[in-house]
Design a protein around this motif. Structure first.
Motif, short mmCIF file in Angstrom:
data_model
loop_
_atom_site.label_atom_id
_atom_site.label_comp_id
_atom_site.label_asym_id
_atom_site.label_seq_id
_atom_site.Cartn_x
_atom_site.Cartn_y
_atom_site.Cartn_z
N GLU A 84 -29.54 6.29 9.54
CA GLU A 84 -30.01 7.79 9.75
C GLU A 84 -28.94 8.32 8.82
O GLU A 84 -27.88 8.67 9.24
N GLY A 85 -29.38 8.53 7.47
CA GLY A 85 -28.41 9.17 6.51
C GLY A 85 -27.38 8.04 6.43
O GLY A 85 -27.65 6.88 6.10
N SER A 86 -26.09 8.27 6.57
CA SER A 86 -24.95 7.62 6.40
C SER A 86 -24.47 6.93 7.80
O SER A 86 -23.66 5.99 7.71
N GLU A 87 -25.38 7.27 8.88
CA GLU A 87 -24.71 6.93 10.31
C GLU A 87 -25.84 5.88 10.85
O GLU A 87 -26.97 5.85 10.25
N LEU A 88 -25.50 5.26 11.70
CA LEU A 88 -26.66 4.31 12.70
C LEU A 88 -27.67 5.38 13.13
O LEU A 88 -27.15 6.59 13.68
N ALA A 89 -29.06 4.85 13.17
CA ALA A 89 -29.80 5.54 13.85
C ALA A 89 -29.74 5.50 15.31
O ALA A 89 -29.35 4.55 15.66
N PRO A 90 -30.26 6.37 16.13
CA PRO A 90 -30.09 6.63 17.39
C PRO A 90 -30.98 5.37 18.04
O PRO A 90 -31.94 5.11 17.29
N PRO A 91 -30.75 4.85 19.06
CA PRO A 91 -31.37 3.84 19.77
C PRO A 91 -33.00 3.88 19.86
O PRO A 91 -33.65 3.20 19.59
N ASN A 92 -33.18 5.17 20.18
CA ASN A 92 -34.83 5.54 20.32
C ASN A 92 -35.61 5.41 19.09
O ASN A 92 -36.39 4.94 18.72
N THR A 93 -34.82 5.81 17.98
CA THR A 93 -35.33 5.74 16.54
C THR A 93 -35.39 4.34 16.31
O THR A 93 -36.59 4.00 15.56
N MET A 94 -34.60 3.53 16.32
CA MET A 94 -34.50 1.93 16.05
C MET A 94 -35.66 1.43 17.06
O MET A 94 -36.37 0.74 16.12
N THR A 95 -35.77 1.75 18.06
CA THR A 95 -36.93 1.21 18.84
C THR A 95 -38.18 1.38 18.15
O THR A 95 -38.98 0.61 17.88
N LEU A 96 -38.48 2.82 17.90
CA LEU A 96 -39.88 3.04 17.06
C LEU A 96 -40.08 2.25 15.79
O LEU A 96 -40.92 1.88 15.35
N TRP A 98 -38.75 -0.47 15.02
CA TRP A 98 -38.87 -2.08 15.15
C TRP A 98 -40.35 -1.99 15.71
O TRP A 98 -41.09 -3.10 15.05
N GLN A 99 -40.89 -1.06 16.41
CA GLN A 99 -42.23 -1.28 16.81
C GLN A 99 -43.13 -1.20 15.66
O GLN A 99 -44.43 -1.84 15.50
N ASN A 100 -42.97 -0.16 14.89
CA ASN A 100 -43.47 0.19 13.50
C ASN A 100 -43.72 -1.27 12.46
O ASN A 100 -44.85 -1.41 11.90
N LEU A 101 -42.54 -1.59 12.49
CA LEU A 101 -42.36 -2.94 11.70
C LEU A 101 -43.28 -4.01 12.24
O LEU A 101 -43.76 -4.72 11.53
N LYS A 102 -43.18 -4.21 13.55
CA LYS A 102 -44.18 -5.23 14.34
C LYS A 102 -45.47 -5.12 13.75
O LYS A 102 -46.33 -5.69 13.78
N ILE A 103 -45.92 -3.74 14.09
CA ILE A 103 -47.42 -3.32 13.84
C ILE A 103 -47.72 -3.59 12.29
O ILE A 103 -48.78 -4.22 12.02
N ALA A 104 -46.84 -3.17 11.67
CA ALA A 104 -47.07 -3.30 9.95
C ALA A 104 -47.47 -4.87 9.47
O ALA A 104 -48.27 -5.18 8.96
#
Length: 169
Positions: A84-96, A98-104
């Motif tokens: 998320e920019g230069s930082e780690l994305a928040p957990p809820n963003t990463m969860t989404l 990963w879900q998008n990657l699974k769907i794709a």
């Protein structure tokens, strides 16, 4: 098994790092230092040649980026799914993500089946191959990181659609 040892740096880069009051003993020492600026591709190629000479047993890989992604003031190479920019994305963003990657991935396999594409068993059965295709076509963020043995390719990625005038290799 060969253990990773900190790479040797050229005299030029060692002088550059030491001028910042840093040692050149670990990968973190190097990643925490300010980048070494070069003005031309030719100058970059010359510095890479020096690195190759002092690291004869190593294969050099490159990554081109539009910006220097840092975490705790240390340069990182972080896959887009986590960033998320230069930082780690928040957990809820990463969860989404990963879900998008699974769907794709599922859609990709379904589309290969629908089109009755021959010789696609490896794509259908291996997530890493699915992810590499999705990443290549920018269809989804993935946990993969693009690196290359081609300095030109890395420079192309770093400068593509980059209006800042600065690129990071």
């Amino acid at each position: 098994m060969r253990f990773l040892q900190p790479p040797l740096v050229s005299d030029t880069i060692e002088t550059h790092i030491k001028a910042q009051g840093r040692e050149v003993k670990t990968f973190t020492d190097i990643a925490a230092s300010l980048g070494y600026e070069v003005a031309t591709f030719s100058a970059l190629r010359n510095e890479i040649a020096r690195l190759s000479i002092v690291n004869p047993g190593s294969i050099l890989f490159y990554r081109g980026q539009k910006e220097d992604y840092q975490r705790n003031e240390v340069s990182t190479i972080m896959p887009s799914i986590y960033r998320e920019g230069s930082e780690l994305a928040p957990p809820n963003t990463m969860t989404l993500r990963w879900q998008n990657l699974k769907i794709a991935s599922r859609i990709l396999v379904e589309e290969l089946n629908r089109r009755k594409m021959p010789d696609c068993n490896a794509v259908k059965s291996r997530k890493l191959i699915q992810w590499s295709i999705l990443q290549h076509y920018e269809a989804a963020l993935t946990p993969l990181t693009d690196v290359t043995q081609s300095l030109r390719v890395a420079c192309s990625f770093a400068t593509l659609e980059n209006t800042s005038g600065t690129a990071f290799i």
